[in-house]
Design a protein around this motif. Structure first.
Motif, PDB file in Angstrom:
ATOM      1  N   ARG A 134       0.898  -1.166  -0.102  1.00 15.50           N
ATOM      2  CA  ARG A 134       0.013  -0.064   0.057  1.00 15.50           C
ATOM      3  C   ARG A 134       0.925   1.255   0.062  1.00 15.50           C
TER       4      ARG A 134
ATOM      5  N   ARG B 175      -2.313   1.157  -3.098  1.00 14.32           N
ATOM      6  CA  ARG B 175      -3.145   1.622  -2.043  1.00 14.32           C
ATOM      7  C   ARG B 175      -4.442   1.172  -2.299  1.00 14.32           C
TER       8      ARG B 175
ATOM      9  N   THR C 170     -12.275  -1.825  -0.253  1.00 20.36           N
ATOM     10  CA  THR C 170     -12.401  -2.467   0.916  1.00 20.36           C
ATOM     11  C   THR C 170     -12.169  -4.085   0.609  1.00 20.36           C
TER      12      THR C 170
ATOM     13  N   TYR D 109      -6.372  -6.109   2.933  1.00 23.91           N
ATOM     14  CA  TYR D 109      -6.131  -4.656   3.526  1.00 23.91           C
ATOM     15  C   TYR D 109      -6.203  -4.951   5.038  1.00 23.91           C
TER      16      TYR D 109
ATOM     17  N   HIS E 196      -8.168  -1.615   9.795  1.00 19.35           N
ATOM     18  CA  HIS E 196      -8.161  -0.173   9.591  1.00 19.35           C
ATOM     19  C   HIS E 196      -8.496   0.257   8.246  1.00 19.35           C
ATOM     20  N   ASP E 197      -7.876  -0.116   7.256  1.00 16.80           N
ATOM     21  CA  ASP E 197      -8.125   0.431   5.839  1.00 16.80           C
ATOM     22  C   ASP E 197      -9.486  -0.045   5.193  1.00 16.80           C
TER      23      ASP E 197
ATOM     24  N   SER F 125      -6.918   4.340   2.637  1.00 17.58           N
ATOM     25  CA  SER F 125      -5.934   4.494   3.440  1.00 17.58           C
ATOM     26  C   SER F 125      -6.025   5.556   4.513  1.00 17.58           C
TER      27      SER F 125
ATOM     28  N   ARG G 209      -0.604   4.241  10.077  1.00 14.83           N
ATOM     29  CA  ARG G 209       0.427   3.230  10.287  1.00 14.83           C
ATOM     30  C   ARG G 209       1.085   3.311  11.419  1.00 14.83           C
TER      31      ARG G 209
ATOM     32  N   ASP H 181       3.415   6.866   3.542  1.00 14.92           N
ATOM     33  CA  ASP H 181       2.281   7.591   3.884  1.00 14.92           C
ATOM     34  C   ASP H 181       2.356   8.995   4.019  1.00 14.92           C
TER      35      ASP H 181
END
Length: 613
Positions: A276, A306, A358, A395, A398-399, A405, A420, A499
């Protein structure tokens, strides 16, 4: 009988002559080559290119570097010279050296591109010598002019100008090589091609960054990196990736132009980037068979994209004109559909696929659908020397919940705590303190450098131990880019760096980096020499590697213990580096560190001088 008798009398004479010849050859190789390093500096001085003072070459009786005990900073010999490698090694990349592959008789599968992957020499086969610049080498043209032209003598390879003359890759004009901005699929300029892609995706004002939401790109099979070079104007950072293949020197041209680039290949090993990392991957007629080995190469792109990321594919298969193109298009379309990709846009020879946001599509697939999901114990961020896997990386929780992201648009992304952070147990306070600490440190560095540099002196910078990328973040107001290197034996914080909208690679400094000689203007070495010594690797080898990748007249910022700084100072004359500044740090949490700033001198070998004459 008489003939045999005469021959017997001549044998001792012949033996003596042979022995004398061997001795003469040995004397020449030992003593003659010992002056090579000194002669390089001597001729450089005659050309007004700088060099050590006259005492440097006195009593220079051996080309072998003197050994210095790493733990002894007061005793031992100071090394007075390193030999200069033969001119044919002026573009040596030790871990991507085809001659080494042949010499070691490595059994590699050429169909899997293993011969373009990293194969590093064992210690006894390393080149412990200084890599010479090519004949007539000049200080590179400054950015932003360098995007469009470079000195021909610095990369004296013009075959691409002839081979790709109809595609506007590059054009030879006098003593320079010009880059009109063309490519295999965008003959009329990367800028028009980029605007067309943005238009396909209905992005505002035909700008591909989509209001800062798209920031980090990966260009696979990048050529001379004009695609990435023109994206910089849209605040998009592109990792331009290509192997050292038949189009040799394409990455060297990219870095000489001041464009971020890395030597790598989609072969059997994972790319040195965490999962990602990129909003968009791009392939413009990159000659990659995406269907091979159950689509493993396409799945590697899927790993580094991502949630909601794009794959822009420009190739004849995208419009399917003949039976073979139709077959490839049908099979590739079926593969990406099983990977849950959808077509975001398609026009002429370009198709842009998009990854799901997702895990829902993955979980709704029929049992047994290929490619499978990766095992739960498979780490998608483990990359250094790790084999690719023909599976789909899901993923994180969280993602999946945030449907993406959760990154801020650029430039707010640079200073916003990355989601992250929690993977490392880092807090927002730790992140903000690190950002602020390095802002002050970079200001102090530039104060120390200010007498020696102008605003355009440096362009390509490497942070050899990047941690969270705060050194690079502090340079955002300068016209530079930073290759953030995260050592493979420490926390894999490279995903935090991506990120933040920055870029880099995972690497072990016990080995040579995957780049050409003379590709960086400034190296930042924070504790990296101490770390290498702790691992039992050679500090001397690391210094030689730093010299290899540093441009003549470039700078190194060493921030380390006093004992390490003392060690480096012993090598200054041997490496033809000059100390610019030494200063104790004033950080309350790191009072023991010392800053040493050195500059690499510009020198030429005697062979270079003869070529100039």
């Amino acid at each position: 009988m008489r003939g045999r008798s005469d021959g017997g009398k001549k044998k001792p004479v012949i033996v003596l002559v042979c022995i004398a010849a061997v001795v003469l050859v040995f004397v020449y190789l030992f003593f003659g080559s010992s002056n090579h390093g000194a002669s390089a500096i001597e001729y450089g001085r005659k050309l007004g290119l700088g060099g050590d003072d006259d005492t440097t070459k006195k009593d220079d009786s051996s080309s072998t570097s003197f050994y210095v005990d790493d733990d002894d900073t007061t005793n031992g010999f100071t090394p007075r010279s390193f030999p200069v490698c033969d001119d044919r090694y002026s573009e040596l990349i030790p871990c991507l050296d085809r001659n080494l592959i042949y010499q070691m008789r490595l059994k590699l599968d050429l169909s899997l591109m293993e011969h373009y992957e990293r194969h590093c020499p064992p210690p006894e086969r390393r080149f412990n010598c200084l890599i010479p610049p090519p004949p007539g080498y000049k200080v590179p043209i400054k950015w932003p002019k360098s995007r469009d032209e470079v000195w021909k003598v610095n990369i004296p390879h013009t075959h691409l100008a002839h081979e790709k003359s109809d595609q506007n890759w590059m054009v030879v004009k006098g003593d320079k090589i010009n880059f009109p901005g063309g490519g295999t699929h965008f003959h009329y300029g990367a800028d028009k091609y980029i605007a067309s892609m943005a238009n396909m995706l209905n992005f505002p004002n035909n700008i591909l960054n989509n209001g800062g939401r798209l920031r980090t790109f990966l260009d696979v099979g990048c050529g001379v990196a004009s695609f990435g070079g023109y994206l910089l104007a849209s605040d998009i950072m592109t990792m331009s990736l290509a192997p050292n293949d038949v189009h040799q020197n394409q990455i060297q041209f990219a870095l000489e132009r001041g464009i971020p680039a890395y030597l790598g290949v989609l072969g059997t090993k994972r790319l040195p980037y965490p999962s990602r990392s990129f909003e968009l991957a791009h392939c413009s007629r990159c000659r990659i068979d995406w269907l091979q080995r159950d689509g493993i190469l396409l799945l590697e792109l899927d790993r580094v994209l991502r949630p909601g990321g794009y794959f822009a594919y420009s190739s004849p298969e995208a419009y399917a004109q003949d039976e073979e193109d139709l077959r490839i298009w049908r099979e590739m379309s079926a593969l990406v559909e099983r990977m849950c990709w959808t077509i975001a846009a398609k026009r002429n020879q370009t198709v842009i696929w998009q990854k799901p946001m997702t895990n829902d599509c993955y979980l709704e697939r029929e049992p047994g659908t290929q490619p499978p999901l990766c095992n739960s114990d498979s780490d998608p961020d483990a990359v250094y020397g790790v084999n690719m896997e023909a599976c789909i990386s899901q993923y994180s929780e969280h993602d999946h919940k945030t449907k993406g992201s959760g990154l801020a648009p650029w430039p707010a992304r640079l200073t916003s705590p990355p989601p992250r952070l929690a993977d490392f147990g880092y807090s927002t306070d730790m992140f903000e303190k690190d950002t602020e600490t390095w802002r002050h440190r970079v200001d102090a560095y530039w104060d120390l450098l200010s007498p020696a540099i102008q605003s355009d002196t440096v362009r390509n910078i490497m942070d050899m131990k990047a941690n969270m990328g705060s050194f690079a973040a502090a340079l955002n107001d300068k016209d530079v880019w930073v290759m953030n290197v995260v050592p493979e034996d420490g926390p894999n914080t490279l995903k935090l760096i991506y990120d933040r909208g920055l870029m880099g690679a995972v690497h072990s400094w016990c080995e040579a980096f995957s780049t050409y000689p003379r590709t960086y203007d400034l190296l930042h070495a924070w504790d990296i020499i101490s770390d290498v010594k702790k691992r039992g690797c050679s500090a001397e080898d690391l210094l030689l590697e730093m010299d290899r990748i540093l441009r003549p007249s470039g700078f190194i910022l060493i921030r380390d213990k006093q004992s390490v700084v003392d060690l480096v100072k012993k090598y200054l004359k041997a490496l033809h580096w000059e100390a610019v500044e030494t200063k104790a740090t004033s950080d309350s949490d790191n009072d023991s560190d010392v800053i040493l700033i050195v500059q690499k001198k510009l020198w030429l070998t005697s062979e270079s001088l003869r070529d100039l004459e």
